[in-house]
Structure formats: structure tokens, C-alpha cells
Design a protein around this motif. Structure first.
Motif, PDB file in Angstrom:
ATOM      1  N   ALA A  33      -6.272 -11.121   6.032  1.00  0.00           N
ATOM      2  CA  ALA A  33      -6.092 -10.323   4.814  1.00  0.00           C
ATOM      3  C   ALA A  33      -5.519  -8.946   5.094  1.00  0.00           C
ATOM      4  CB  ALA A  33      -7.414 -10.202   4.065  1.00  0.00           C
ATOM      5  N   ALA A  34      -6.095  -8.240   6.063  1.00  0.00           N
ATOM      6  CA  ALA A  34      -5.642  -6.876   6.330  1.00  0.00           C
ATOM      7  C   ALA A  34      -4.178  -6.860   6.757  1.00  0.00           C
ATOM      8  CB  ALA A  34      -6.519  -6.233   7.400  1.00  0.00           C
ATOM      9  N   ARG A  35      -3.787  -7.802   7.618  1.00  0.00           N
ATOM     10  CA  ARG A  35      -2.398  -7.841   8.081  1.00  0.00           C
ATOM     11  C   ARG A  35      -1.441  -8.152   6.933  1.00  0.00           C
ATOM     12  NH1 ARG A  35      -5.557 -10.022  12.111  1.00  0.00           N
ATOM     13  NH2 ARG A  35      -5.315  -9.073  14.162  1.00  0.00           N
ATOM     14  N   VAL A  36      -1.857  -9.065   6.060  1.00  0.00           N
ATOM     15  CA  VAL A  36      -1.015  -9.420   4.919  1.00  0.00           C
ATOM     16  C   VAL A  36      -0.846  -8.218   4.000  1.00  0.00           C
ATOM     17  CG1 VAL A  36      -0.830 -10.887   2.860  1.00  0.00           C
ATOM     18  CG2 VAL A  36      -1.619 -11.873   5.026  1.00  0.00           C
ATOM     19  N   VAL A  37      -1.944  -7.556   3.668  1.00  0.00           N
ATOM     20  CA  VAL A  37      -1.871  -6.382   2.797  1.00  0.00           C
ATOM     21  C   VAL A  37      -1.011  -5.299   3.440  1.00  0.00           C
ATOM     22  CG1 VAL A  37      -3.201  -4.493   1.775  1.00  0.00           C
ATOM     23  CG2 VAL A  37      -4.058  -6.836   1.634  1.00  0.00           C
ATOM     24  N   ALA A  38      -1.209  -5.064   4.740  1.00  0.00           N
ATOM     25  CA  ALA A  38      -0.448  -4.021   5.425  1.00  0.00           C
ATOM     26  C   ALA A  38       1.041  -4.334   5.421  1.00  0.00           C
ATOM     27  CB  ALA A  38      -0.952  -3.866   6.857  1.00  0.00           C
ATOM     28  N   ALA A  39       1.402  -5.597   5.685  1.00  0.00           N
ATOM     29  CA  ALA A  39       2.817  -5.975   5.683  1.00  0.00           C
ATOM     30  C   ALA A  39       3.423  -5.794   4.296  1.00  0.00           C
ATOM     31  CB  ALA A  39       2.970  -7.418   6.142  1.00  0.00           C
ATOM     32  N   LEU A  40       2.696  -6.195   3.267  1.00  0.00           N
ATOM     33  CA  LEU A  40       3.206  -6.067   1.908  1.00  0.00           C
ATOM     34  C   LEU A  40       3.275  -4.611   1.471  1.00  0.00           C
ATOM     35  CD1 LEU A  40       1.351  -9.101   0.268  1.00  0.00           C
ATOM     36  CD2 LEU A  40       3.771  -8.954   0.905  1.00  0.00           C
ATOM     37  N   ALA A  41       2.351  -3.782   1.961  1.00  0.00           N
ATOM     38  CA  ALA A  41       2.410  -2.355   1.645  1.00  0.00           C
ATOM     39  C   ALA A  41       3.665  -1.729   2.239  1.00  0.00           C
ATOM     40  CB  ALA A  41       1.163  -1.649   2.158  1.00  0.00           C
ATOM     41  N   ARG A  42       4.053  -2.190   3.438  1.00  0.00           N
ATOM     42  CA  ARG A  42       5.280  -1.657   4.040  1.00  0.00           C
ATOM     43  C   ARG A  42       6.497  -2.020   3.196  1.00  0.00           C
ATOM     44  NH1 ARG A  42       8.434  -4.048   8.107  1.00  0.00           N
ATOM     45  NH2 ARG A  42       6.691  -5.352   8.800  1.00  0.00           N
ATOM     46  N   TYR A  43       6.512  -3.227   2.649  1.00  0.00           N
ATOM     47  CA  TYR A  43       7.661  -3.658   1.841  1.00  0.00           C
ATOM     48  C   TYR A  43       7.708  -2.974   0.483  1.00  0.00           C
ATOM     49  CZ  TYR A  43       8.573  -7.364   5.199  1.00  0.00           C
ATOM     50  OH  TYR A  43       8.865  -8.051   6.329  1.00  0.00           O
ATOM     51  N   THR A  44       6.560  -2.820  -0.132  1.00  0.00           N
ATOM     52  CA  THR A  44       6.541  -2.320  -1.506  1.00  0.00           C
ATOM     53  C   THR A  44       6.357  -0.816  -1.600  1.00  0.00           C
ATOM     54  OG1 THR A  44       4.136  -2.601  -1.731  1.00  0.00           O
ATOM     55  CG2 THR A  44       5.530  -4.505  -2.256  1.00  0.00           C
ATOM     56  N   GLY A  45       5.735  -0.204  -0.576  1.00  0.00           N
ATOM     57  CA  GLY A  45       5.431   1.209  -0.643  1.00  0.00           C
ATOM     58  C   GLY A  45       4.308   1.540  -1.604  1.00  0.00           C
ATOM     59  N   ASP A  46       3.549   0.531  -2.015  1.00  0.00           N
ATOM     60  CA  ASP A  46       2.496   0.712  -3.018  1.00  0.00           C
ATOM     61  C   ASP A  46       1.289  -0.094  -2.567  1.00  0.00           C
ATOM     62  OD1 ASP A  46       0.770   0.494  -5.239  1.00  0.00           O
ATOM     63  OD2 ASP A  46       2.417   0.772  -6.645  1.00  0.00           O
ATOM     64  N   LEU A  47       0.248   0.589  -2.129  1.00  0.00           N
ATOM     65  CA  LEU A  47      -0.919  -0.099  -1.578  1.00  0.00           C
ATOM     66  C   LEU A  47      -1.636  -0.941  -2.628  1.00  0.00           C
ATOM     67  CD1 LEU A  47      -2.730  -0.596   0.821  1.00  0.00           C
ATOM     68  CD2 LEU A  47      -3.906   1.551   0.319  1.00  0.00           C
ATOM     69  N   GLY A  48      -1.789  -0.396  -3.835  1.00  0.00           N
ATOM     70  CA  GLY A  48      -2.440  -1.158  -4.896  1.00  0.00           C
ATOM     71  C   GLY A  48      -1.670  -2.433  -5.213  1.00  0.00           C
ATOM     72  N   LEU A  49      -0.333  -2.328  -5.314  1.00  0.00           N
ATOM     73  CA  LEU A  49       0.486  -3.508  -5.575  1.00  0.00           C
ATOM     74  C   LEU A  49       0.379  -4.502  -4.431  1.00  0.00           C
ATOM     75  CD1 LEU A  49       2.624  -5.072  -7.163  1.00  0.00           C
ATOM     76  CD2 LEU A  49       4.382  -3.634  -6.075  1.00  0.00           C
ATOM     77  N   ALA A  50       0.342  -4.001  -3.192  1.00  0.00           N
ATOM     78  CA  ALA A  50       0.231  -4.889  -2.037  1.00  0.00           C
ATOM     79  C   ALA A  50      -1.045  -5.713  -2.101  1.00  0.00           C
ATOM     80  CB  ALA A  50       0.272  -4.073  -0.741  1.00  0.00           C
ATOM     81  N   GLU A  51      -2.156  -5.104  -2.499  1.00  0.00           N
ATOM     82  CA  GLU A  51      -3.406  -5.850  -2.638  1.00  0.00           C
ATOM     83  C   GLU A  51      -3.284  -6.927  -3.712  1.00  0.00           C
ATOM     84  OE1 GLU A  51      -7.501  -4.458  -1.490  1.00  0.00           O
ATOM     85  OE2 GLU A  51      -6.782  -2.807  -2.755  1.00  0.00           O
ATOM     86  N   GLU A  52      -2.656  -6.596  -4.838  1.00  0.00           N
ATOM     87  CA  GLU A  52      -2.477  -7.574  -5.915  1.00  0.00           C
ATOM     88  C   GLU A  52      -1.622  -8.753  -5.439  1.00  0.00           C
ATOM     89  OE1 GLU A  52      -0.867  -5.665  -9.321  1.00  0.00           O
ATOM     90  OE2 GLU A  52      -2.460  -4.148  -9.432  1.00  0.00           O
ATOM     91  N   LEU A  53      -0.547  -8.445  -4.717  1.00  0.00           N
ATOM     92  CA  LEU A  53       0.336  -9.507  -4.216  1.00  0.00           C
ATOM     93  C   LEU A  53      -0.393 -10.385  -3.203  1.00  0.00           C
ATOM     94  CD1 LEU A  53       3.546  -7.344  -3.712  1.00  0.00           C
ATOM     95  CD2 LEU A  53       3.143  -9.008  -5.540  1.00  0.00           C
ATOM     96  N   ALA A  54      -1.214  -9.778  -2.355  1.00  0.00           N
ATOM     97  CA  ALA A  54      -1.981 -10.557  -1.381  1.00  0.00           C
ATOM     98  C   ALA A  54      -2.957 -11.489  -2.089  1.00  0.00           C
ATOM     99  CB  ALA A  54      -2.727  -9.623  -0.430  1.00  0.00           C
ATOM    100  N   GLN A  55      -3.569 -11.000  -3.158  1.00  0.00           N
ATOM    101  CA  GLN A  55      -4.481 -11.853  -3.927  1.00  0.00           C
ATOM    102  C   GLN A  55      -3.722 -12.989  -4.608  1.00  0.00           C
ATOM    103  OE1 GLN A  55      -7.727 -11.935  -4.010  1.00  0.00           O
ATOM    104  NE2 GLN A  55      -8.005 -10.152  -2.696  1.00  0.00           N
TER     105      GLN A  55
END
Length: 453
Positions: A33-55
Motif C-alpha cells: 500500500a505505501a509504495r503504491v500510494v507513494a508512486a501515485l503521489a509522485r505522478y499526481t502531485g496530490d497525496l489525497g488523490l493518490a490515496e483515493e486512486l490506490a483505494q
């Protein structure tokens, strides 16, 4: 009118289609989970959005894996699904063209070169370029981003524990000794503040990196502590969190080799984690430090920890050259404490007076009631249980310690050593009522029952 309080975010737990799927997804999600969220945060620049996408990716896994099987690289699968969801999100927001342009410029700057065939190709190329960077770790970027000065110290740690360590809001609240609602509000507000401020997803350079280091180290150590002694659940230990904290600590040591506290934290975690095999019995029950079979301690890991402590000593000496009154930092002192235990071949060989002295120095730095409680244990061993009990008496009225189960647990042990068995039994029962960890509760209730014999 005052701004309404943010509602705590729910802990999303989609319902799987079968118990077997539930166990598989739970195991994968815990690791990835943490790696997925972190990777998506790098792409989106939005931590909240990254968590939503990971879910969203987790929901897709629950829908597809029962029929198609678990992929060979489940973390990569979840990240890929999250990326596709990100592209859909940006397209719906009519910002896809701008995002692709930004990624293209990033490719040119990084020397990847050429125009990509589309969004997926651009994302894959950025991935390839990033993997070749000298310091490239999305999780490390996530820690430093969550520790941005736009957030309070408490919010920085709470947010990183949530998205990096995978801790629940309840676990974070227990780590902070605050109500669960307070921890939830910190997390919600922290993500909102990062998004509003447009905080970049990066590891900062120069003075800014050092300014954020204290919070980063606190985050890493809190993650380690949650693994070392789980606040809730059926497991006494969570080795995955300990290993994640150690990995991050080692990365930080490579990133900031002149920082003594970084090496000291690595030393502390290595030495504490070396006891892992001795800390549980055959059925997973906790085994306290004085009862542990020290032959089970990992001597190789202890040596790694002691070597890291030497590096901390050397970095500290260089850092404070010409200032003989300078004191080592809190992690440095804690690592020295851990080393005292590691060097003792038996509980009887432990230099408890030295440990008590080190805790005295640590209390002066931190003013922490939890550290004072640890000092009470050491004083009780060095000078007798009555001296230790006198210290705990000063802590019983503190608000921050009212729900802290280790205070009555320590008092129970000291009272038992003084022969005050009825009082000890009451303290052990009270400690059992306060802990949310099944294994620890069983141990405390067994100690209470033994006081009645």
C-alpha cells in the motif's frame, strides 16, 4: 461563522468475495500500500488523490483477482491500475494535456529524450528515468513531503504514519496518546493543507532537508515502534513495519551521512530488532526483556547496530568540534541505552546504574513522561523497587499517562518485587484493561492471576 470541523476519513475496507481472497488481498495490501500510494503521489502531485486512486486499485483487485488470480507482481499491478485511474481523473478535469506536457518537459530535462506515443508511454519513461536516479525512493519522498513545514509537527508525523506505515487512525492516536477523533482531524487537515499549498513531491536539498529531519526521524521511529510492540490486534510484533523503518533509516543514513542522529536511529533500531526471535514464545506470547533467551538475539544485527553507533559517535564528534559541552541527541542516547543491554550477556550482567544515568540525561532533554517511566524501571533495577516506585508515583496524576497501559504495568512489577501482591494484581488488571493488544492483555492477566497464588 467558524469553519466546520472536518469529518474523519473512513478506513476503507472493501468486502472481498471469499475468505481466501480476503487473506490474499490483506497480505498484499499490507506490503504494497505505501509504495503504491507513494508512486501515485509522485505522478499526481496530490497525496489525497493518490490515496483515493490506490483505494480504487484495491477495489479493482477485489473484483478481478478471484477470477483471474493474483498477478506475479501485485504491487506493480495495483500501481498500474492507479495510474490509469489518474489519467481518467485528469481527463475528466480537462487537465490531461497540461499534465502530459509537464511530463514531456520532465523527460527532456532528465535526458530521456523524444516524444512519447501517449500518456502511458510517458509515465513508463518517467518511471525508467526515476529508477536510475542516485537517490530515488518514492517512500522517502513521501516522508519528506509529509514533513513539510506547512504542517504542524504532530500533523506531519500522523500523516506519514497513515500513508507510509499503513497504521489505522486508532493506532496513530495511541502512539500520540490523544483521542482518535483528534488524530483523524490531524490527518484530514494535513492532506488538505498539502494540496492547498501545492507542496512538491520531493526530497529537499540543503538547509531545508536538515530542517525537516527531526520530524522525518520521529516518523521512522514511530513506525518502528508500532512494529516492535503493536498497539492493537492479535500480534505482539509486526515485523513488516520494523523492516520498513529499518530500510528507511538506512536510506536516510546514505542520504545524510554527516548527521549523527540518523546513524544513531539506525543503531537503535538494529539493536532493538535483534531481539525479535527472543521476544515471543512458542505460541506467540510476549517474553519480557529480563526473561529472554539471549542466545536467540541476532548477534550479527547487534554488530551492525554497534557499528552504526560508532558512526554516530564519529559524526557527533565532527559536528560539535570545539564545543565540549554539547550533548548527544535523543536517538544517540537511546542507542547507547540499547547498546548497554546488547553488550550484557545476561540480565545480571547489565549495568543498570549506567542505564539509569543515561535515562536521566534523556529525561532532561525530552521532558517526556514516557521516558521518565523508563527511568523508573532502570532506577528500580539499580537502586531497588521502592526507588523506582517513587518515580512512578509522580506520573500517576498526569493527564497524558491516564490511558497509557505501561504505567500500571511497571507499577505492578515494582509492587510485586516489594511483596505487595494485592496492589500489584490490581495494577496488572488495570494495565490489561487499557491495552488493545490481545497478546499483551493475556500476559498482563496472567501476571495478575499469578499475584493471587
Amino acid at each position: 461563522m467558524p469553519e466546520p470541523e472536518p469529518k474523519p476519513e473512513p478506513e476503507p475496507k472493501p468486502e472481498p468475495e471469499s475468505p481466501q481472497t480476503a487473506a490474499t488481498v490483506e497480505a498484499v495490501w499490507r506490503l504494497e500500500a505505501a509504495r503504491v500510494v507513494a508512486a501515485l503521489a509522485r505522478y499526481t502531485g496530490d497525496l489525497g488523490l493518490a490515496e483515493e486512486l490506490a483505494q480504487d486499485a484495491l477495489v479493482a483487485a477485489l473484483e478481478q483477482w478471484p477470477a483471474e488470480g493474483v498477478p506475479a507482481k501485485p504491487g506493480a499491478w495495483l500501481t498500474a491500475v492507479g495510474k490509469r485511474r489518474a489519467v481518467d481523473h485528469f481527463r475528466r478535469a480537462e487537465t490531461l494535456r497540461r499534465k502530459v506536457g509537464e511530463l514531456g518537459r520532465e523527460l527532456e530535462i532528465d535526458g530521456v529524450g523524444g516524444q512519447t506515443a501517449g500518456t502511458d508511454a510517458a509515465l513508463e519513461a518517467v518511471d525508467a528515468a526515476a529508477s536510475d536516479a542516485a537517490i530515488d525512493d518514492d517512500l522517502l519522498r513521501l516522508v519528506f513531503t509529509a514533513c513539510h513545514p506547512v504542517l504542524s509537527d504532530q500533523a506531519r508525523v500522523a500523516l506519514t504514519l497513515r500513508v507510509l506505515g499503513g497504521l489505522s487512525t486508532a493506532e496513530i492516536a495511541r502512539a500520540f496518546l490523544v483521542p482518535e477523533a483528534t488524530a483523524a482531524q490531524r490527518i484530514v487537515r494535513a492532506k488538505r493543507a498539502l494540496a492547498d499549498a501545492g507542496v512538491p513531491f520531493e526530497v529537499p536539498d540543503g538547509p531545508e532537508r536538515r530542517r525537516r529531519l527531526a520530524s522525518v526521524l520521529e516518523v521512522v521511529y514511530l513506525i518502528f515502534n508500532e512494529g516492535y510492540s503493536a498497539t492493537a490486534g492479535d500480534d505482539w510484533l509486526r515485523a513488516d513495519l520494523c523492516q520498513e523503518a529499518l530500510r528507511l533509516g538506512r536510506l536516510l543514513a546514505g542520504l545524510m551521512p554527516a548527521e549523527p542522529e540518523v546513524h544513531a536511529l539506525v543503531a537503535l533500531m538494529e539493536i532493538q530488532d535483534s531481539r525479535r526471535r527472543a521476544r515471543t514464545g512458542p505460541d506467540g506470547e510476549p517474553v519480557l526483556l529480563l526473561d529472554q533467551d539471549r542466545a536467540k538475539w541476532d548477534r550479527q544485527q547487534i554488530e551492525r547496530g554497534l557499528a552504526a553507533l560508532v558512526r554516530a559517535d564519529q559524526a557527533f564528534a565532527a559536528d560539535v568540534s570545539g564545543n565540549p559541552a554539547a550533548e548527544p541527541g535523543t536517538y544517540h542516547l537511546q542507542a547507547a541505552l540499547a547498546a548497554c543491554h546488547a553488550r550484557a550477556r545476561s540480565a545480571e550482567d547489565t549495568d543498570w546504574q549506567l542505564i539509569a544515568d543515561l535515562y536521566d540525561r534523556l529525561v532532561r532533554q525530552t521532558r517526556s513522561p514516557v521516558v521518565e517511566l523508563n527511568r523508573a524501571v532502570a532506577v528500580g533495577m539499580a537502586q531497588g523497587p521502592a526507588a523506582g516506585l517513587a518515580i512512578t508515583d509522580t506520573l500517576t496524576g498526569l493527564r497524558a499517562m491516564r490511558g497509557y497501559h505501561l504505567l500500571p504495568s511497571v507499577r505492578g512489577d515494582l509492587l510485586l518485587r516489594l511483596g505487595r501482591r494485592a496492589e500489584a494484581r490490581a495494577e496488572f488488571k488495570r494495565a490489561a484493561d487499557l491495552t488493545a493488544n490481545t497478546r499483551e492483555r493475556a500476559l498482563l492477566l496472567a501476571r495478575a492471576a499469578a499475584c493471587a497464588d
